[in-house]
Design an enzyme around this catalytic site. Structure first.
Site, PDB file in Angstrom:
ATOM      1  CB  THR A  83     -18.971   5.202  -8.917  1.00  0.00           C
ATOM      2  OG1 THR A  83     -19.420   3.913  -8.477  1.00  0.00           O
ATOM      3  CG2 THR A  83     -18.890   5.182 -10.427  1.00  0.00           C
ATOM      4  CB  CYS A 196     -18.307   1.507  -1.852  1.00  0.00           C
ATOM      5  SG  CYS A 196     -19.849   2.373  -2.241  1.00  0.00           S
TER       6      CYS A 196
END
Length: 229
Positions: A83, A196
């Site tokens: 992430t 992202c």
């Protein structure tokens, strides 16, 4: 071959491409029946997202640091956090680790520099686009970073959490992202970081006139290079 320790689940929608890309890279380089040596700890993203909203970064950091320690104890030779946003607590995760922590921004910056680009647009959650932890890491690689307007950042963030993290892909959201990327290019961006790990589920190379840097894919490749070095 070294063993890659993965902290995933943030969200699981983007952890799957990590696993796939690492194994595809290993197969491409070693051939035959080879596959990657991976240990995965997948957290409950609902817990992490709640800590984000409540500004409880130290609590989230402790949970992810514990996951990293578990991976190390199980034999991982490196740790990757699947992430972008939670790299805000990367320093806390690294504390006490005896194995390398492979930072997603370093993996991305390496490929941008290989492409001989220096002025780059950044898309991601509002945490990633607005806080120093990510932008300053990129700037340490001599990159100039452009971000969308405040209203665009809010909209990009909403699409990530309300749609992409839940596996929802819409044409309307794709067009919004395409419009933002077009504006960044008009401002001089030579490429755009999909900062992202879910964004590549929505847009790809055909959606922009300049190169897109898929952080999940580049991070997975970075980890594979380490594992096979």
């Amino acid at each position: 071959m070294k063993t890659i320790g993965m902290i995933g689940g943030m969200s699981w929608e983007s952890t799957i491409p990590y696993y796939r890309e690492i194994n595809q890279q290993v197969k491409a380089q070693l051939g035959g029946f080879h596959s990657a040596k991976i240990i995965l700890i997948s957290v409950d993203f609902a817990e992490i997202e709640a800590h984000q909203r409540a500004n409880e970064w130290e609590v989230a950091a402790k949970k992810l640091a514990n996951a990293a320690q578990q991976l190390q104890n199980m034999g991982a030779d490196c740790i990757i956090l699947c992430t972008n946003t939670m790299h805000i607590v990367a320093d806390q995760i690294c504390h006490g680790l005896a194995v390398p922590f492979l930072h997603i921004a370093d993996a991305t910056a390496q490929q941008i520099k290989n492409a001989q680009l220096s002025k780059i647009g950044l898309l991601g959650t509002r945490f990633t686009m607005e806080r120093d932890f990510y932008i300053e890491r990129l700037q340490s690689h001599q990159l100039e970073i452009l971000v969308p307007t405040a209203e665009e950042r809010k909209l990009i963030d909403q699409i990530i959490f309300n749609e992409l993290c839940q596996g929802i892909i819409t044409e309307q959201s794709k067009q919004i992202y395409r419009g933002v990327m077009h504006k960044l290019a008009a401002q001089g961006a030579e490429g755009i970081i999909l900062g992202c790990t879910e964004i590549a589920l929505l847009v790809g190379p055909d959606d922009a006139a300049i190169p897109l840097f898929d952080t999940a894919k580049l991070h997975a490749q970075y980890a594979t290079q380490f594992a096979l070095a």
